[in-house]
Enzyme design. Structure first.
Site, short mmCIF file in Angstrom:
data_model
loop_
_atom_site.label_atom_id
_atom_site.label_comp_id
_atom_site.label_asym_id
_atom_site.label_seq_id
_atom_site.Cartn_x
_atom_site.Cartn_y
_atom_site.Cartn_z
N GLY A 23 6.15 35.97 9.10
CA GLY A 23 5.80 34.55 9.04
C GLY A 23 6.85 33.64 8.42
N SER A 24 8.13 34.07 8.45
CA SER A 24 9.14 33.18 7.85
C SER A 24 9.27 31.88 8.66
CB SER A 24 10.48 33.89 7.71
OG SER A 24 11.06 34.10 8.97
N ASN A 25 9.13 31.98 9.98
CA ASN A 25 9.16 30.75 10.79
C ASN A 25 7.93 29.89 10.52
OD1 ASN A 25 11.50 30.50 12.84
ND2 ASN A 25 10.96 32.68 12.89
N LEU A 96 3.01 38.67 19.02
CA LEU A 96 3.41 39.79 19.88
C LEU A 96 2.48 40.06 21.07
CD1 LEU A 96 4.89 42.29 17.28
CD2 LEU A 96 6.05 40.62 18.73
N ASN A 113 7.35 28.74 22.62
CA ASN A 113 7.71 30.02 21.99
C ASN A 113 9.17 29.99 21.57
OD1 ASN A 113 7.42 32.78 21.21
ND2 ASN A 113 8.41 33.41 23.11
N HIS A 115 12.37 32.68 21.10
CA HIS A 115 12.81 34.05 21.41
C HIS A 115 14.17 34.27 20.75
CE1 HIS A 115 12.86 37.80 23.61
NE2 HIS A 115 14.14 37.56 23.85
N GLU A 185 16.82 30.04 13.65
CA GLU A 185 15.43 29.69 13.98
C GLU A 185 14.88 28.71 12.96
OE1 GLU A 185 13.90 33.65 16.32
OE2 GLU A 185 13.53 33.56 14.17
C1 GRF Z 1 11.47 35.75 15.12
O1 GRF Z 1 12.76 36.27 15.19
C2 GRF Z 1 11.04 35.21 16.47
O2 GRF Z 1 12.10 34.76 17.25
C3 GRF Z 1 10.45 36.42 17.11
O3 GRF Z 1 9.80 37.10 16.07
C4 GRF Z 1 10.44 36.82 14.84
C5 GRF Z 1 9.39 36.38 13.86
O4 GRF Z 1 9.87 36.34 12.55
N1 GRF Z 1 9.66 36.05 18.25
P1 GRF Z 1 8.97 35.71 11.40
O5 GRF Z 1 7.65 36.44 11.38
O6 GRF Z 1 8.82 34.26 11.68
O7 GRF Z 1 9.75 35.96 10.13
#
Ligand code: GRF
Length: 203
Positions: A23-25, A96, A113, A115, A185
């Site tokens: 969940g870092s994003n 996922l 999304n 990627h 990201e």
């Molecule tokens: C990210 O690299 C995203 O591009 C991919 O999964 C990863 C998720 O990372 N689809 P996080 O859970 O946001 O750290």
């Protein structure tokens, strides 16, 4: 009534973040939109009990909806629940499961999304997370990057709205490359989401 005193109705657009992992994003996105004038992170949707993203959401007072496979794929894709939270736009951040048609049809052109590679290369079923970076390195690519795209019925296939690149050095391994990609990201996804909400909710 004079024009200047007509009340302006400021609609807030509600985003649901779908995530399965650390969940870092999601954290970046939640922080970026804190007190945003027209966008609110209204919900985190997660399919994986114990995923890091659950704590992140809770510590930012964002409600979490845990979802189950059967209902997601054979039911209505949780459309009713999303409507109850008045969700306008869905953002996938390390989610996922494939998004079922029912949900794509309920949110046409409103699911985004990210990627961790330069689509159309290194995308598709089975190419996620570490597997992507391993494949990029094994192929001897000199560059990788991120792709932000609209979700359609095929894996990693919809219109690409944004890409940014990073150099792959001979010394890189899947972990160091993943770290570089994560940085990209975090830098770009929130701003691209903001633009996407503006574009996809207009008119
Ligand atoms: C990210 O690299 C995203 O591009 C991919 O999964 C990863 C998720 O990372 N689809 P996080 O859970 O946001 O750290």
């Amino acid at each position: 009534m004079p024009v200047s005193s007509v009340p302006v109705i400021n609609k807030k657009y509600n985003i649901a973040i779908f995530a399965s992992g650390a969940g870092s994003n999601a954290r970046r996105i939640i922080e970026y939109f804190h007190h945003h004038p027209f966008i609110s992170i209204a919900l985190v949707v997660c399919n994986k009990p114990g995923a890091g993203v659950i704590n992140i959401a809770e510590s930012h007072q964002v409600p979490v909806l845990m979802i189950e496979k059967e209902h997601f794929f054979r039911g209505d894709g949780y459309t009713d629940e999303l409507r109850n939270f008045k969700i306008d736009v869905i953002v996938l951040a390390g989610f996922l499961w494939k998004v079922p048609s029912t949900l794509i049809q309920a949110y046409p052109g409103k699911i985004l999304n990210i990627h961790p590679a330069l689509l159309p290369s290194y995308g598709g079923k089975g190419l996620y997370g570490r597997f992507v970076h391993e494949s990029v390195i094994a192929a001897g690519e000199k560059q990788s990057g991120i792709s932000i795209h609209v979700v359609d019925e095929q894996y990693d296939h919809g219109d690409v709205l944004f890409q940014a690149t990073v150099d792959v050095q001979a010394s890189d391994n899947p972990d160091t490359l993943a770290e570089k990609i994560h940085k990209l990201e975090h830098e770009h996804y929130p701003r691209q989401i903001e633009k996407f909400v503006d574009m996809s909710t207009r008119g």
